[in-house]
Design an enzyme around this catalytic site. Structure first.
Site, short mmCIF file in Angstrom:
data_model
loop_
_atom_site.label_atom_id
_atom_site.label_comp_id
_atom_site.label_asym_id
_atom_site.label_seq_id
_atom_site.Cartn_x
_atom_site.Cartn_y
_atom_site.Cartn_z
N HIS A 94 0.84 -1.20 0.00
CA HIS A 94 0.00 0.00 0.00
C HIS A 94 0.88 1.25 0.00
CE1 HIS A 94 -3.36 -2.69 1.70
NE2 HIS A 94 -3.52 -2.52 0.40
N GLU A 126 0.79 -4.96 11.05
CA GLU A 126 0.33 -3.57 10.92
C GLU A 126 1.12 -2.76 11.95
OE1 GLU A 126 -1.93 -2.21 8.86
OE2 GLU A 126 -3.26 -3.82 8.22
N HIS A 164 2.60 -3.68 6.81
CA HIS A 164 1.63 -2.61 6.56
C HIS A 164 1.66 -1.62 7.71
CE1 HIS A 164 -0.88 -4.47 3.25
NE2 HIS A 164 -0.15 -5.51 3.63
N GLU A 168 1.80 3.66 3.03
CA GLU A 168 2.33 3.03 4.24
C GLU A 168 3.86 3.08 4.23
OE1 GLU A 168 0.11 -0.69 4.45
OE2 GLU A 168 -1.77 0.41 4.22
O1 0X9 Z 1 -6.84 -4.32 4.46
C1 0X9 Z 1 -5.66 -4.63 4.27
O2 0X9 Z 1 -5.20 -4.94 3.18
C2 0X9 Z 1 -4.71 -4.63 5.48
N1 0X9 Z 1 -4.93 -3.47 6.28
S1 0X9 Z 1 -4.49 -2.00 5.69
O3 0X9 Z 1 -5.07 -0.99 6.55
N2 0X9 Z 1 -2.92 -1.85 5.79
O4 0X9 Z 1 -4.90 -1.90 4.33
C3 0X9 Z 1 -5.01 -5.85 6.33
C4 0X9 Z 1 -4.83 -7.13 5.61
C5 0X9 Z 1 -5.04 -8.27 6.50
N3 0X9 Z 1 -5.69 -9.31 5.78
C6 0X9 Z 1 -5.11 -10.52 5.65
N4 0X9 Z 1 -3.95 -10.71 6.17
N5 0X9 Z 1 -5.78 -11.46 5.04
ZN ZN Z 2 -1.83 -1.85 4.07
#
Ligand code: 0X9
Ligand code: ZN
Ligand code: CA
Ligand code: CA
Length: 432
Positions: free
Chosen positions: A183, A386, A313, A186
């Site tokens: 992303h 995260e 992330h 980030e």
């Molecule tokens: O939504 C996302 O892609 C991630 N959060 S973010 O705020 N950085 O965009 C979380 C992804 C977690 N999902 C899996 N690991 N399946």
């Molecule tokens: Zn992300």
């Protein structure tokens, strides 16, 4: 004076603006009646189901702090958000708050593109990231090998650094993959990948733990998975809070584009304007397709060489594991022992950095995420971290003075992760 340095007056002014307008306290401008293009909201959503309901409205979910979800809603999305019936607070015009973070008035001297604004010069843009990787090659040619796994949509190289003893040789050692910056906004995650690279190269000669891990593992690091998005986020001189890649017409979310249960379960969007647009087909994004090709290529003699993976992330301070596409703790291809091993290593790592460990779908449903593909297709023990901060201030844009502490914070978790990368089930006393 370097062009990256700004005058003291400008720096102080930038700091003052941030104090006056912290990201989480700005409300609608008095005397303004028009609706902002993008508005920040906090929503209270206590359950994964409620959080998924919010995500499905199509708003941009920035992060979660317990039940508190911070989202950006475009004017046309606000009715859907209110229709969830969940308690929500208007936190004001997003673009006014991004403007308050600073305006870059200088360009990167090497390539003439706009650079990070004052207060953020310590972050690496694409050109600086490549320079850093090349410097590592110069300093540690006996420990690293640099290669490109292919090109982004806008033709930037997707660079990957291998760290191991005898890096030019494919040795029979457990392989580990770190990916950063799927992303765009980030930015702290790029610094995390660069931190890992520095730790495991600069300290090799002096730190026996580092030496043991590097001698017994092959580590692949891809510090900037989404370079087009990164450059776009800073290109106007003011952060855009851009998430996706830069494919027409409005970008694809790389972390909804992976080909395992792609688009299955309401954890992504088929609408091109959505922040979680999954793309027209799985791996339609060149950035995810090139990582797929690399990982598929690590199947040697029928065995996947990569054993573990962390995708970095920001933000919310979480450690997440599969699956994301279903609320169930176990599902086809993920049995109770495997779920237990995922959770145990996840919790052990979280005990070192203070993050919250949970199954990914405890946050909200995601389909087409990298973790689900890595595990579902390759049985790679794949986590999402995260990073800092927990909440919307400073959200995606912590000052560069925080980089050192917030990347070093994960040193122990990374060491533990590498230690168990030969056999994750070992952490629950099982064999591989
Ligand atoms: O939504 C996302 O892609 C991630 N959060 S973010 O705020 N950085 O965009 C979380 C992804 C977690 N999902 C899996 N690991 N399946
Ligand atoms: Zn992300
Ligand atoms: Ca080696
Ligand atoms: Ca190998």
């Amino acid at each position: 004076m370097s062009p990256k340095r700004r005058g003291l007056v400008a720096a102080v002014l930038g700091a003052c603006l941030t104090l006056v307008l912290p990201l989480n306290t700005v409300t609608a401008q008095p005397g303004t009646t028009s609706t902002p293009e993008r508005t920040l909201f906090e929503i209270i959503a206590n359950t994964p189901q409620d959080r998924t309901k919010v995500a499905r409205t199509g708003v941009d979910v920035l992060g979660t702090d317990g039940p508190r979800l911070t989202v950006i809603a475009e004017a046309r999305q606000q009715w859907a958000l209110r229709a969830t019936g969940l308690p929500m607070t208007d936190l004001g015009d997003v673009d006014a708050q991004l403007a308050a973070l600073g305006k870059s008035d200088f360009t990167d001297p090497q390539v003439g593109t706009q650079d990070f604004p004052s207060g953020y010069a310590g972050y690496h843009n694409f050109r600086e990231t490549v320079a850093e990787l090349n410097q590592t090659v110069t300093d540690h040619s006996d420990l690293v090998k640099l290669s490109s796994i292919g090109k982004s949509y806008e033709n930037r190289d997707l660079w990957m650094l291998k760290i191991s003893d005898n890096p030019g040789v494919d040795e029979n050692e457990p392989e580990v993959l770190f990916t950063c910056n799927q992303h765009a906004r980030e930015h702290l995650t790029v610094e995390m990948c660069l931190r890992i690279i520095k730790q495991y190269t600069d300290n090799y000669a002096t730190n026996p733990t580092v030496k043991n891990l590097i001698d017994s593992r092959e580590i692949w690091v891809i510090p900037m998975v989404n370079p087009d998005g990164v450059e776009y986020d800073i290109a106007s001189g003011q952060f855009r809070s851009w998430r996706k890649n830069r494919q027409p017409s409005n970008g694809t979310d790389p972390n909804r584009n992976w080909g395992f249960q792609w688009g299955c379960c309401g954890g992504s969007s088929g609408s091109a304007t959505s922040e979680t647009y999954r793309g027209p087909s799985a791996f339609s994004a060149p950035e995810t397709a090139r990582i797929r090709d690399f990982v598929n290529g690590r199947v040697v003699g029928g065995t996947q060489q990569i054993k573990t993976h962390i995708d970095w992330h920001t933000y919310s301070e979480l450690i997440l594991w599969p699956y994301g596409y279903t609320y169930a703790d176990t599902a086809p291809g993920l049995d109770a022992n495997q779920a237990n091993a995922f959770a145990t290593l996840g919790r052990r790592m979280a005990a070192t950095n203070g993050y919250t460990p949970q199954q990914s779908s405890d946050l909200y449903i995601t389909d087409g995420s990298v973790n689900d593909w890595m595990w579902g297709v390759h049985k790679i023990w794949s986590y999402t971290f995260e990073m800092y901060p927990k909440g919307a201030s400073p959200g995606f844009y912590p000052r560069d003075t925080l980089i050192a502490a917030q990347t070093a914070r994960n040193d122990s978790a990374v060491e533990l992760f590498l230690t168990y990368s030969d056999c994750v089930p070992r952490i629950i006393g099982r064999t591989c």
